[in-house]
Design a protein around this motif. Structure first.
Motif, PDB file in Angstrom:
ATOM      1  N   THR A  48       0.832  -1.203   0.000  1.00  0.00           N
ATOM      2  CA  THR A  48       0.000   0.000   0.000  1.00  0.00           C
ATOM      3  C   THR A  48       0.866   1.252   0.000  1.00  0.00           C
ATOM      4  O   THR A  48       0.519   2.245  -0.649  1.00  0.00           O
ATOM      5  CB  THR A  48      -0.926   0.003   1.225  1.00  0.00           C
ATOM      6  OG1 THR A  48      -0.136  -0.157   2.411  1.00  0.00           O
ATOM      7  CG2 THR A  48      -1.942  -1.107   1.154  1.00  0.00           C
ATOM      8  N   GLN A  49       1.973   1.195   0.704  1.00  0.00           N
ATOM      9  CA  GLN A  49       2.876   2.346   0.713  1.00  0.00           C
ATOM     10  C   GLN A  49       3.470   2.582  -0.671  1.00  0.00           C
ATOM     11  O   GLN A  49       3.643   3.727  -1.092  1.00  0.00           O
ATOM     12  CB  GLN A  49       3.986   2.126   1.735  1.00  0.00           C
ATOM     13  CG  GLN A  49       3.513   2.159   3.168  1.00  0.00           C
ATOM     14  CD  GLN A  49       4.665   2.009   4.159  1.00  0.00           C
ATOM     15  OE1 GLN A  49       5.827   1.990   3.771  1.00  0.00           O
ATOM     16  NE2 GLN A  49       4.325   1.893   5.429  1.00  0.00           N
ATOM     17  N   PHE A  50       3.767   1.489  -1.371  1.00  0.00           N
ATOM     18  CA  PHE A  50       4.311   1.620  -2.724  1.00  0.00           C
ATOM     19  C   PHE A  50       3.289   2.272  -3.658  1.00  0.00           C
ATOM     20  O   PHE A  50       3.624   3.182  -4.436  1.00  0.00           O
ATOM     21  CB  PHE A  50       4.707   0.246  -3.265  1.00  0.00           C
ATOM     22  CG  PHE A  50       5.109   0.248  -4.711  1.00  0.00           C
ATOM     23  CD1 PHE A  50       6.357   0.714  -5.098  1.00  0.00           C
ATOM     24  CD2 PHE A  50       4.226  -0.195  -5.690  1.00  0.00           C
ATOM     25  CE1 PHE A  50       6.731   0.730  -6.439  1.00  0.00           C
ATOM     26  CE2 PHE A  50       4.594  -0.183  -7.026  1.00  0.00           C
ATOM     27  CZ  PHE A  50       5.844   0.283  -7.399  1.00  0.00           C
ATOM     28  N   ILE A  51       2.029   1.825  -3.585  1.00  0.00           N
ATOM     29  CA  ILE A  51       0.984   2.390  -4.444  1.00  0.00           C
ATOM     30  C   ILE A  51       0.771   3.869  -4.118  1.00  0.00           C
ATOM     31  O   ILE A  51       0.726   4.730  -5.017  1.00  0.00           O
ATOM     32  CB  ILE A  51      -0.340   1.607  -4.263  1.00  0.00           C
ATOM     33  CG1 ILE A  51      -0.176   0.166  -4.771  1.00  0.00           C
ATOM     34  CG2 ILE A  51      -1.487   2.298  -5.003  1.00  0.00           C
ATOM     35  CD1 ILE A  51      -1.349  -0.731  -4.462  1.00  0.00           C
ATOM     36  N   THR A  52       0.645   4.170  -2.829  1.00  0.00           N
ATOM     37  CA  THR A  52       0.433   5.553  -2.409  1.00  0.00           C
ATOM     38  C   THR A  52       1.603   6.436  -2.800  1.00  0.00           C
ATOM     39  O   THR A  52       1.418   7.577  -3.262  1.00  0.00           O
ATOM     40  CB  THR A  52       0.228   5.611  -0.885  1.00  0.00           C
ATOM     41  OG1 THR A  52      -0.850   4.753  -0.517  1.00  0.00           O
ATOM     42  CG2 THR A  52      -0.084   7.023  -0.430  1.00  0.00           C
ATOM     43  N   SER A  53       2.809   5.926  -2.637  1.00  0.00           N
ATOM     44  CA  SER A  53       3.999   6.713  -2.955  1.00  0.00           C
ATOM     45  C   SER A  53       4.065   7.033  -4.448  1.00  0.00           C
ATOM     46  O   SER A  53       4.414   8.160  -4.842  1.00  0.00           O
ATOM     47  CB  SER A  53       5.257   5.950  -2.525  1.00  0.00           C
ATOM     48  OG  SER A  53       5.265   5.750  -1.132  1.00  0.00           O
TER      49      SER A  53
END
Length: 620
Positions: free
Chosen positions: A170-175
């Motif tokens: 999720t952090q990768f997508i948000t980033s």
């Protein structure tokens, strides 16, 4: 997102069967491992689309906030210049800002909720695939691998994968969305400031890439060392009584410290190298802040930009650098996860037992067993069993004797297809065992082994282990036939007595009787007894022998025995030496020949007579 999707994914990956050897698995590249792990997310495209949409919405609201906040700052700055401050306008801006943050938080919650479900389902599939794969692997794999290391791969490594999928994805997508959205907003405010910022910021990405490549080596070593440590701890725990009996506590602790230090060194180096990323990126970010602040001040003085726009731009710089900083924070997690996933994939890529093409099935097997010129070796270039031939008629009892390492247990392993013969032919009722499905083949057999294996559960569950839908009457009948019904009823909870994890709340002889009851309830056509009475006293042995006679009645039976006095009534005795059947025949026939069996029997009889004489002298 549905259970059907999960089942489809299971079916797909249970069919995976790579021919790569175990020795080459550790060379999987970091990127290849992550790509393969990402493949398990394929069936959840709908859920991932929802995650991306909610992440985009959440990020969009978060990105708009600095620009709106900049308006409020501009309004306040006008008061510094002597103009009237419109507090009602500022209040409306702050209310709008609060709504944006609430909406951002709401969509973040939905994104996290869905992603948690996806990550758990993916790890469920992997865990199920590992469990099913272990059931399909040949016995030789478990002979070569440390059991603790297998356990570490199936538990610790999968748990690490689960945590990373839940948090880092999720952090990768948000980033990714944040970097795109922030770039657009920065260009909209000032293309010149954006160019100035982007000249320096790529250094962060370049440094992160270089450090990740270096530290990945140590993360792989860390996961391997963890598996070795787990294996050693599991091995020493199982043998803690022997360790204490031989006074090897200090040596055990010393070896543990060596493995622990090895794990510490790999872990320290991996974490240290990864931690270099953070201070470097922070240093670069500070340079960017200083540069933007100086240029922004100049633009404000020249009235190219207002103060609120510069403030918003600085906030966007911080938002843009957050994904890079976050990547630095989780890079060590991603690397260790890639190493853990590679170890999991090593198991999934192992060569499975070759499936049978014909899959014969016998409804009522007679138990006619024949070996025809069988040859076998764990390494085909070094056979340990050559030209073994014999024929056992239905209902006969065949005893297998010989010195340690002669190949007695290996012979039965070939019959059960735990190993495949290199050449020759093994048949049951005239049909080659290679034509049988392994499960169907092994259902013909009942095993009573020297090492009694019972699991943590009730006595009732242990007796019924080999069959489904067993009635209470069948369980009691099997227990009575095995001479263990009486001792079971003397226990406080009877058949509901819970055996502990080490099965130390009943005696060794009682354990053996329960394994006989377990074999009886399976109603096997062929019985295998491997030193079934070697670990008990003489009185218990008589009880077990009595139970075994009932079990063997009308069944083809194979008995491995060191005490030759226990197999005198066998129909056929197979005498093995160095992987060959050197003699075969009845007890009397073999004694008359005066060969290898006669020498074994004479040596045991002599030892028994001396022991009896010494015991008599001591008692008198």
């Amino acid at each position: 997102m549905s259970l059907k999707v999960t089942k489809k994914l299971l079916a797909k990956y249970q069919k995976e069967n790579s021919t790569r050897s175990h020795s080459t698995m550790g060379s999987q590249a970091f990127g290849q491992t992550l790509k393969r792990l990402a493949g398990y997310l394929g069936p959840y495209k709908t859920g991932l689309v929802i995650v991306v949409v909610t992440a985009a919405a959440s990020t969009l609201f978060a990105i708009l906030a600095p620009a709106i906040l900049g308006r409020a700052i501009t309004e306040l700055f006008q008061g510094v210049n002597g103009e009237t401050i419109d507090f009602s306008k500022i209040l409306k801006i702050l209310i709008l800002l609060g709504v944006l943050y609430l909406l951002s938080g709401f969509f973040t919650y939905i994104q996290e909720y869905i992603m948690t479900g996806i990550s758990q389902k993916v790890v469920y599939v992997l865990r199920k695939a590992i469990n099913d794969k272990l059931a399909r692997l040949p016995i030789c794999y478990f002979d070569d691998m440390n059991h603790g290391d297998i356990l570490s791969r199936a538990v610790n490594d999968l748990e690490k994968v689960s945590n990373t999928l839940r948090q880092s994805l999720t952090q990768f997508i948000t980033s990714s969305i944040t970097m795109i959205g922030v770039s657009i907003m920065m260009i909209a405010i000032s293309p010149l400031l954006t160019i100035a910022a982007f000249v320096i910021l790529p250094l962060s990405i370049l440094i992160s890439k270089m450090v990740i490549a270096k530290s990945q080596i140590y993360f792989k070593g860390q996961q391997k060392s963890l598996g070795e440590l787990n294996g050693y701890v599991e091995e020493m725990y199982d043998g803690h009584e022997i360790v204490k009996a031989f006074g090897q506590e200090q040596q055990t602790i010393s070896h543990f410290e060596k493995l622990n230090n090895k794990l510490y060194r790999h872990g320290w180096r991996a974490q240290f190298i990864s931690s270099i990323i953070m201070p470097v990126i922070r240093f670069i970010n500070n340079i960017v802040y200083v540069l933007i602040s100086v240029l922004g001040s100049i633009f404000v003085i020249q009235r190219i930009l207002n103060i609120g726009e510069v403030q918003a731009f600085v906030m966007y710089i911080r938002l843009f650098s957050q994904p890079i900083t976050r990547a630095a924070n989780i890079s060590n997690i991603i690397q260790s996860t890639a190493a853990a996933a590679a170890r999991v994939f090593e198991i999934l890529d192992e060569q499975e037992e070759t499936p049978s093409i014909i899959n014969q099935e016998l409804q009522n097997p007679d138990g006619h067993v024949s070996f025809e010129h069988v040859m076998f070796g764990y390494d085909q270039g070094h056979p340990i069993m050559e030209d073994v031939s014999f024929d056992i008629k239905p209902g006969q009892t065949a005893a297998i004797v010989g010195s340690t390492g002669a190949g007695k247990t290996t012979l039965l392993h070939l019959l059960l297809r735990f190993y495949e013969a290199n050449s020759g032919r093994i048949t049951i009722d005239g049909l080659p065992v290679d034509d049988f499905n392994r499960n169907e083949l092994r259902r013909m057999f009942g095993l009573v082994l020297q090492d009694t294996w019972l699991f943590h559960g009730t006595i009732r569950e242990n007796i019924a282990y080999g069959r489904e839908h067993v009635t209470e009457e069948e369980i009691v009948y099997a227990a009575k036939a095995a001479n263990c019904d009486h001792f079971i009823r003397t226990l406080s909870d009877g058949y509901d007595t819970m055996l502990n994890e080490s099965v130390s709340n009943i005696s060794q002889g009682q354990k053996q009787l329960l394994t006989i009851a377990r074999a009886i309830i399976c109603n096997p056509s062929i019985l295998v007894l491997d030193e079934a009475t070697s670990n008990v006293d003489v009185r218990t042995e008589h009880s077990i022998q009595h139970a075994l006679k009932r079990l063997m009645r009308g069944r083809t039976s194979f008995i491995i025995a060191h005490r030759l006095s226990t197999i005198r009534n066998a129909d056929t005795i197979l005498v093995m030496d160095q992987g060959e059947v050197v003699e075969q025949g009845s007890h009397e026939t073999l004694l008359e020949r005066g060969g290898f069996y006669a020498e074994l029997y004479a040596s045991q009889s002599s030892d028994g007579a001396i022991h009896h004489k010494n015991a008599g002298g001591a008692l008198s």
